[in-house]
Design a protein around this motif. Structure first.
Motif, PDB file in Angstrom:
ATOM      1  N   ARG A 156       0.838  -1.204   0.000  1.00  0.00           N
ATOM      2  CA  ARG A 156       0.000   0.000   0.000  1.00  0.00           C
ATOM      3  C   ARG A 156       0.868   1.247   0.000  1.00  0.00           C
ATOM      4  N   GLU A 157       0.362   2.290  -0.604  1.00  0.00           N
ATOM      5  CA  GLU A 157       1.086   3.565  -0.580  1.00  0.00           C
ATOM      6  C   GLU A 157       0.806   4.317   0.710  1.00  0.00           C
ATOM      7  N   ARG A 158      -0.394   4.154   1.253  1.00  0.00           N
ATOM      8  CA  ARG A 158      -0.796   4.890   2.445  1.00  0.00           C
ATOM      9  C   ARG A 158      -1.586   3.975   3.358  1.00  0.00           C
ATOM     10  N   VAL A 159      -1.369   4.099   4.659  1.00  0.00           N
ATOM     11  CA  VAL A 159      -2.017   3.234   5.642  1.00  0.00           C
ATOM     12  C   VAL A 159      -2.832   4.093   6.592  1.00  0.00           C
ATOM     13  N   LEU A 160      -4.083   3.688   6.811  1.00  0.00           N
ATOM     14  CA  LEU A 160      -4.958   4.393   7.743  1.00  0.00           C
ATOM     15  C   LEU A 160      -5.566   3.377   8.697  1.00  0.00           C
ATOM     16  N   GLY A 161      -5.446   3.623   9.972  1.00  0.00           N
ATOM     17  CA  GLY A 161      -6.015   2.730  10.977  1.00  0.00           C
ATOM     18  C   GLY A 161      -5.819   3.309  12.361  1.00  0.00           C
ATOM     19  N   VAL A 162      -6.299   2.579  13.342  1.00  0.00           N
ATOM     20  CA  VAL A 162      -6.156   3.047  14.721  1.00  0.00           C
ATOM     21  C   VAL A 162      -4.686   3.125  15.108  1.00  0.00           C
ATOM     22  N   ALA A 163      -3.864   2.193  14.607  1.00  0.00           N
ATOM     23  CA  ALA A 163      -2.444   2.195  14.951  1.00  0.00           C
ATOM     24  C   ALA A 163      -1.747   3.437  14.413  1.00  0.00           C
ATOM     25  N   THR A 164      -2.064   3.830  13.164  1.00  0.00           N
ATOM     26  CA  THR A 164      -1.441   5.039  12.620  1.00  0.00           C
ATOM     27  C   THR A 164      -1.921   6.276  13.365  1.00  0.00           C
ATOM     28  N   ALA A 165      -3.216   6.276  13.722  1.00  0.00           N
ATOM     29  CA  ALA A 165      -3.733   7.406  14.521  1.00  0.00           C
ATOM     30  C   ALA A 165      -3.025   7.468  15.868  1.00  0.00           C
ATOM     31  N   GLY A 166      -2.773   6.288  16.466  1.00  0.00           N
ATOM     32  CA  GLY A 166      -2.071   6.257  17.750  1.00  0.00           C
ATOM     33  C   GLY A 166      -0.656   6.784  17.652  1.00  0.00           C
ATOM     34  N   LEU A 167       0.048   6.401  16.577  1.00  0.00           N
ATOM     35  CA  LEU A 167       1.418   6.894  16.387  1.00  0.00           C
ATOM     36  C   LEU A 167       1.454   8.413  16.297  1.00  0.00           C
ATOM     37  N   LEU A 168       0.497   8.991  15.582  1.00  0.00           N
ATOM     38  CA  LEU A 168       0.480  10.440  15.399  1.00  0.00           C
ATOM     39  C   LEU A 168       0.004  11.166  16.653  1.00  0.00           C
ATOM     40  N   LEU A 169      -1.100  10.685  17.221  1.00  0.00           N
ATOM     41  CA  LEU A 169      -1.677  11.381  18.376  1.00  0.00           C
ATOM     42  C   LEU A 169      -0.808  11.226  19.616  1.00  0.00           C
ATOM     43  N   GLN A 170      -0.061  10.121  19.703  1.00  0.00           N
ATOM     44  CA  GLN A 170       0.846   9.939  20.839  1.00  0.00           C
ATOM     45  C   GLN A 170       1.832  11.091  20.929  1.00  0.00           C
ATOM     46  N   VAL A 171       2.395  11.483  19.793  1.00  0.00           N
ATOM     47  CA  VAL A 171       3.371  12.573  19.762  1.00  0.00           C
ATOM     48  C   VAL A 171       2.720  13.890  20.153  1.00  0.00           C
ATOM     49  N   VAL A 172       1.541  14.147  19.610  1.00  0.00           N
ATOM     50  CA  VAL A 172       0.844  15.394  19.925  1.00  0.00           C
ATOM     51  C   VAL A 172       0.480  15.451  21.403  1.00  0.00           C
ATOM     52  N   VAL A 173       0.097  14.308  21.980  1.00  0.00           N
ATOM     53  CA  VAL A 173      -0.215  14.250  23.411  1.00  0.00           C
ATOM     54  C   VAL A 173       1.003  14.627  24.244  1.00  0.00           C
ATOM     55  N   VAL A 174       2.167  14.082  23.895  1.00  0.00           N
ATOM     56  CA  VAL A 174       3.400  14.391  24.628  1.00  0.00           C
ATOM     57  C   VAL A 174       3.655  15.895  24.619  1.00  0.00           C
ATOM     58  N   TYR A 175       3.594  16.495  23.440  1.00  0.00           N
ATOM     59  CA  TYR A 175       3.886  17.922  23.319  1.00  0.00           C
ATOM     60  C   TYR A 175       2.813  18.779  24.002  1.00  0.00           C
ATOM     61  N   THR A 176       1.548  18.397  23.849  1.00  0.00           N
ATOM     62  CA  THR A 176       0.468  19.212  24.408  1.00  0.00           C
ATOM     63  C   THR A 176       0.488  19.194  25.929  1.00  0.00           C
ATOM     64  N   VAL A 177       0.659  18.010  26.516  1.00  0.00           N
ATOM     65  CA  VAL A 177       0.732  17.919  27.979  1.00  0.00           C
ATOM     66  C   VAL A 177       1.917  18.732  28.490  1.00  0.00           C
ATOM     67  N   ASN A 178       3.048  18.611  27.810  1.00  0.00           N
ATOM     68  CA  ASN A 178       4.223  19.372  28.227  1.00  0.00           C
ATOM     69  C   ASN A 178       3.982  20.873  28.104  1.00  0.00           C
ATOM     70  N   ALA A 179       3.264  21.280  27.047  1.00  0.00           N
ATOM     71  CA  ALA A 179       2.950  22.706  26.867  1.00  0.00           C
ATOM     72  C   ALA A 179       2.071  23.223  28.000  1.00  0.00           C
ATOM     73  N   VAL A 180       1.031  22.449  28.355  1.00  0.00           N
ATOM     74  CA  VAL A 180       0.131  22.874  29.435  1.00  0.00           C
ATOM     75  C   VAL A 180       0.907  23.045  30.733  1.00  0.00           C
ATOM     76  N   LEU A 181       1.785  22.106  31.032  1.00  0.00           N
ATOM     77  CA  LEU A 181       2.572  22.192  32.262  1.00  0.00           C
ATOM     78  C   LEU A 181       3.548  23.361  32.228  1.00  0.00           C
ATOM     79  N   LYS A 182       4.177  23.585  31.085  1.00  0.00           N
ATOM     80  CA  LYS A 182       5.116  24.700  30.975  1.00  0.00           C
ATOM     81  C   LYS A 182       4.416  26.048  31.099  1.00  0.00           C
ATOM     82  N   LEU A 183       3.212  26.141  30.587  1.00  0.00           N
ATOM     83  CA  LEU A 183       2.464  27.401  30.679  1.00  0.00           C
ATOM     84  C   LEU A 183       2.068  27.737  32.113  1.00  0.00           C
TER      85      LEU A 183
END
Length: 487
Positions: A156-183
């Motif tokens: 496949r050229e592109r993959v869409l599923g819960v696992a790909t969503a988890g890979l992407l959202l995991q990173v955003v969660v790390v940064y967002t939580v850190n941002a809230v704490l830093k603020l």
């Protein structure tokens, strides 16, 4: 309308198959690098003769210790075999051979290694385990792999599923939580936090030592990083070159951390986690492996089959059909529940949602992604371990040589590695006196095994220095342990 929404979600939560392949190579490479670094202190950190014997692990973590295969034995040779097994699984993952099984084996062994000694872990290790969790269920081997060469079906050229969503959202969660704490910290809002971090000599190396001499540049990096963290949701919201550019900016900042601070593999894991954000436009610009002159006519597929038949002992078995069916039918639903739980848990760590009274934790859960937030540590410290010898002399049992209480020329270099510094930080904050006593006991054993002039007793101190104080900052000796080496 529904079709447009689905297409919009697919563009943002789908991942290019080549990005997944790059993630596979990066994660396996990081595991191999991390193993090589940990091997230097295998006996110290992972055996019963080291700083954290299994009895202490069970006493402190109870059932969690049972999750570690490494905790089945305290012998150095068993740990060495487990290290080799992890390296073998990581090499199979790197090559993309039986990718799902190799990724599962590598992830489980890495988790087992982490649970054997939690005192040497940082946020990078936690993120690595989370990435493996999602990676196990993502098709990492459809491109750039032995599995792809052996497959008769088109990738496949592109993959869409819960696992790909988890890979992407995991990173955003790390940064967002850190941002809230830093603020919530005044130093981050004022632009002074990074400068204070770089004043901690126990972290700062290479470029960090140079940057500390340019306060205006440091303040600019502080504010840029805080702005990036606050806007990190755009890693998912944006698409195309805008997403690629934003991900590249994050990667550049992590590369800067790599050459500025001792953070173990955290910067490398963070850079690897950004690979799935790179869209097809980026990968289309890269030359394929056929562009390499030596590989243009090389029969890779045939060679892969020959190696497998010549060395059948290295051939990993395929996943049983029943496991494949379970993975395809049940795993997506379980992953969706896991992803929802991940989002709720992290929201609870910053107080965005309330924790039910009957929930599995009391009060507000501890945030995983604090990382110098909301306020950076303001205290530098180094270890001094004066020991009394049979001959009547004294020695620093941690560093060797004479006892020196003054600040070392290179505080970061006074620790054998960043893992040692993290261990000392946990010893320093331990509520259980058996933790620093085990450290002192290890110093006794190590010295007496190497020297004829044996130690009678060892004391362990950390010399603390408040970096926020006036120049020169005062120091304070804090006693961690006093043990008799004959006990």
């Amino acid at each position: 309308m529904t079709g447009r929404l689905r297409a919009a979600v697919a563009r943002r939560l789908g991942v290019d198959a080549r990005a997944l392949a790059a993630l596979r190579v990066a994660l396996a490479g990081i595991v191999l690098v991390d193993l090589a670094l940990r091997t230097r202190y295998l006996a110290a950190f992972y055996t019963d003769a080291g700083v954290y014997p299994r009895s202490l692990l069970v006493e402190q973590y109870g059932s969690l210790a049972r999750l570690s295969v490494h905790a089945l034995s305290g012998a150095a040779w068993v740990q060495a075999l487990l290290f080799l097994a992890t390296a073998a699984a990581a090499l199979a993952m790197l090559a993309g051979y039986r990718t799902t099984l190799a990724t599962l084996a590598t992830g489980l062994l890495v988790g087992s290694l982490h649970y054997r000694n939690p005192l040497v872990l940082n946020s990078g290790d936690t993120l690595l385990r989370m990435l493996f969790l999602w990676a196990i269920f993502a098709p990492l081997g459809e491109r750039w792999s032995v599995d792809a060469l052996r497959s008769d079906s088109d990738a496949r050229e592109r993959v869409l599923g819960v696992a790909t969503a988890g890979l992407l959202l995991q990173v955003v969660v790390v940064y967002t939580v850190n941002a809230v704490l830093k603020l919530r910290g005044e130093l981050w809002l004022s632009g002074e936090a990074v400068r204070q971090v770089l004043e901690l000599d126990m972290f700062t190396v290479l470029l960090g030592e140079m940057l500390s001499e340019y306060p205006a540049v440091v303040v600019a990096f502080d504010r840029l990083w805080l702005a990036m963290l606050t806007a990190s949701v755009f890693l998912v919201v944006s698409t195309g070159w805008l997403r690629a550019g934003f991900a590249a900016l994050f990667a550049a900042m992590h590369a800067g951390m790599l050459v500025s601070m001792q953070l173990a593999v955290f910067p490398l894991v963070s850079i690897a986690a950004l690979l799935p954000f790179l869209p097809a436009k980026v990968w289309d610009r890269l030359p394929g492996w056929r562009a390499v002159p030596a590989l243009r006519t090389f029969p890779l597929s045939e060679y892969a089959h020959r190696v497998e038949h010549a060395l059948p002992v290295l051939a990993l078995p395929a996943l049983p059909a029943v496991v494949v069916r379970w993975k395809n039918r049940v795993a997506p639903a379980l992953l969706a529940v896991l992803l929802a739980g991940l989002l709720v848990w992290n929201a609870a760590t910053v107080g965005a949602v309330d924790v039910p009274e009957a929930g599995p934790v009391d009060g507000q859960p501890e945030p995983r992604w604090s990382m110098f937030a909301p306020t950076p540590v303001g205290t530098d410290y180094w270890v001094v371990a004066p020991g009394r010898l049979d001959s009547g002399g004294s020695v620093d049992a941690f560093h060797g040589g004479p006892v020196q209480w003054s600040e070392p020329p290179d505080v970061a270099g006074s620790y054998p590695s960043s893992r040692w510094r993290k261990y000392v930080a946990n010893v320093r904050s331990a509520d259980d006196q058996s933790v620093p006593d085990a450290f002192a006991g290890y110093l006794c054993t190590r010295w007496n095994e190497r020297s004829e002039d044996e130690l009678r007793s060892v004391s362990v101190f950390v010399v603390e220095q408040d970096v926020r104080s006036d120049d020169p900052p005062p120091t304070d000796r804090v006693t961690l342990a006093n043990v008799s080496c004959s006990a």
